[in-house]
Design an enzyme around this catalytic site. Structure first.
Site, PDB file in Angstrom:
ATOM      1  N   HIS A 280     -17.574  10.193 -84.713  1.00 50.43           N
ATOM      2  CA  HIS A 280     -18.754  10.216 -85.002  1.00 50.43           C
ATOM      3  C   HIS A 280     -19.076  10.146 -86.811  1.00 50.43           C
ATOM      4  O   HIS A 280     -19.676   9.538 -87.106  1.00 50.43           O
ATOM      5  CB  HIS A 280     -19.423  11.697 -84.459  1.00 50.43           C
ATOM      6  CG  HIS A 280     -19.441  11.746 -83.031  1.00 50.43           C
ATOM      7  ND1 HIS A 280     -19.722  10.839 -82.069  1.00 50.43           N
ATOM      8  CD2 HIS A 280     -18.734  12.692 -82.132  1.00 50.43           C
ATOM      9  CE1 HIS A 280     -19.434  11.185 -80.860  1.00 50.43           C
ATOM     10  NE2 HIS A 280     -18.906  12.498 -80.928  1.00 50.43           N
ATOM     11  N   ASP A 331     -17.328   7.678 -75.170  1.00 49.31           N
ATOM     12  CA  ASP A 331     -17.527   9.141 -75.243  1.00 49.31           C
ATOM     13  C   ASP A 331     -17.743   9.961 -74.143  1.00 49.31           C
ATOM     14  O   ASP A 331     -16.876  10.110 -73.150  1.00 49.31           O
ATOM     15  CB  ASP A 331     -18.472   9.654 -76.394  1.00 49.31           C
ATOM     16  CG  ASP A 331     -18.385  11.000 -76.988  1.00 49.31           C
ATOM     17  OD1 ASP A 331     -17.618  11.808 -76.248  1.00 49.31           O
ATOM     18  OD2 ASP A 331     -19.153  11.154 -77.942  1.00 49.31           O
TER      19      ASP A 331
END
Length: 463
Positions: A280, A331
């Site tokens: 991220h 994810d």
């Protein structure tokens, strides 16, 4: 359990293929690839097809999925109802804790198999599994402490996907070593227990072709500084992945604890280099972005999940200007589609800057090609492998259906644009992993059985 098997040599002829030559990717015409024991033994360009060749119109390399939590595929769509307060990552996390509460190794295996199957159907050929669901429902270690790791490895063997397993160290609920919450009981280890888990993880993947085991400090809020130093030593030269600077609250909490922002603190206190993948890294200053890019670490970007959770947008312009590398991941697996991750990555930047074709680079004017190449190289670095259609590499490949309305009449400089921005996964015909064809006509060879088992699992977990 073994993924390895007796493999025959074969030759495949492609009208065009996106191959590696030296350190560069490029399109070549009339390409014959000889595959032996799962690897590319020979590549010939400008070659006529011969009798016995498999024939395909277009081949591109499979893409690494550098960040996945496989079990979360089972909760896709279960966190889309508004609660009594403003929803955010932190309220989503409570839904996740409740979902995994009763999950067994068999349940995890069924969910992971579905996730891996969908990854292969969308063009992902290697799974980077950031795996933190370790213990039983009471928070106690299984007799085999790596039983949940084995469930992931079994799903990889069943589906054929390559696996980089990243067991997660998780010890605290917040910066400064705060005591964990009850919802985190299935994740927790001390350093000695984690060393045993790593040994078990390596044993669990021993039968898989080209498996890699790295490790993952979950986040700076879940790991104390002294623990992080020990984990770096445990990793050796293997991959190290960490969630970092995903939410604004995380940045604020890190500042309150240390006086520094998360990326700033990590760069000052750890040996960040090419082994690292920063998952991220959404909320960085210009200085942090530049320093992190120069370290050689890969940015692990998961645009579908980042959008679903309302995390924010990665500072891509600064990252690319500093020469940073990136890869993509699925994810939370709320939607598994390699092309959708790529498309949303570019579209998010377009919405933010009000400009277009921002990820095209000096090597090509094609945005789709630039993103595909970056995801291939950055994802491979993050997962400890070299990818691409190159002599000596595993034959991890995707064939495209050039009769698809969004791919027909496209020259090689536009075909990946058509795939990423128009056809999506519907343009994918076949997928091979380590020389074995696992997807035909867009469908995984074991789809029906995997889906049946998944449905039974979800019926029980959601009852």
């Amino acid at each position: 359990m073994s993924q390895a098997q007796s493999r025959q040599s074969f030759t495949i002829h492609a009208g065009r293929a996106f191959i590696e030559s030296g350190s560069k990717s490029h399109w070549a015409h009339d390409v014959r690839l000889t595959v032996a024991d799962g690897r590319i033994a020979r590549i010939e360009s400008g070659a006529r097809p011969e009798a016995g060749d498999l024939r395909h119109a277009c081949l591109v390399p499979g893409i690494p999925n550098l960040h996945s939590h496989a079990f979360q595929r089972g909760m896709a769509g279960l966190a889309e109802q508004r609660g009594n307060s403003d929803d955010s990552f932190w309220t989503w996390r409570e839904v996740m804790y409740r979902f995994l509460d009763r999950m067994t190794p068999e349940d995890l295996n069924a969910i992971a198999a579905l996730a891996a199957m969908e990854m292969l159907e969308s063009g992902f050929t290697r799974l980077g599994e950031f795996h933190y669901l370790h213990h039983d429902a009471g928070g106690h270690a299984y007799a085999d402490p790596a039983r949940m790791c084995a469930a992931i490895a079994e799903a990889a063997a069943e589906t054929g996907i390559a696996l980089t397993l990243l067991p997660v160290f998780y010890a605290h609920s917040g910066f400064g070593g705060l005591a964990p919450s009850p919802g985190q009981r299935r994740f927790l280890h001390d350093l000695d227990g984690f060393a045993r888990l790593l040994d078990g993880a390596r044993a669990a993947v021993a039968g898989l072709d080209e498996a890699v085991v790295g490790l993952a400090p979950h986040s700076l809020r879940a790991v104390c500084p002294d623990e992080l130093m020990h984990l770096q030593a445990m990793a050796g030269q293997g991959p190290i992945h960490i969630h970092i600077a995903e939410q604004v609250k995380e940045v604020e909490d890190c500042l309150a604890w240390s006086g520094q922002r998360p990326v700033e603190w990590l760069l000052d206190h750890a040996q960040v280099d090419r082994r690292w993948c920063m998952v991220h890294a959404t909320h960085m200053t210009h200085e942090e972005t530049t320093r992190l890019a120069l370290s050689g670490a890969v940015a692990g970007l998961c645009p579908v999940t980042e959008a679903n959770l309302g995390d924010g947008l990665f500072p891509m312009a600064d990252w690319l200007a500093a020469g940073g590398s990136y890869g993509i991941g699925s994810d939370s697996n709320v939607l598994i589609d390699a092309t959708e991750e790529m498309r949303l990555l570019e579209y998010g930047q377009r919405l933010f800057t009000r400009r277009r074709n921002l990820l095209a680079d000096a090597a090509t004017a094609s945005s789709g090609e630039a993103i595909w190449r970056a995801a291939l190289n950055g994802g491979g670095q993050a997962l400890g492998v070299e990818g691409g259609l190159k002599q000596g590499n595993a034959f991890d490949a995707v064939s495209l259906d050039l009769d698809h309305p969004s791919l027909c009449a496209r020259g090689p400089d536009r075909v990946l644009d058509g795939l990423v921005f128009a056809s999506g996964r519907a343009g994918i015909d076949c997928v091979w992993r380590f020389g074995k064809q696992v997807v035909s006509s867009g469908r995984h060879h074991a789809r029906d059985g995997i889906v049946r088992r998944y449905r039974k699992t979800l019926d029980r977990l959601c009852a």
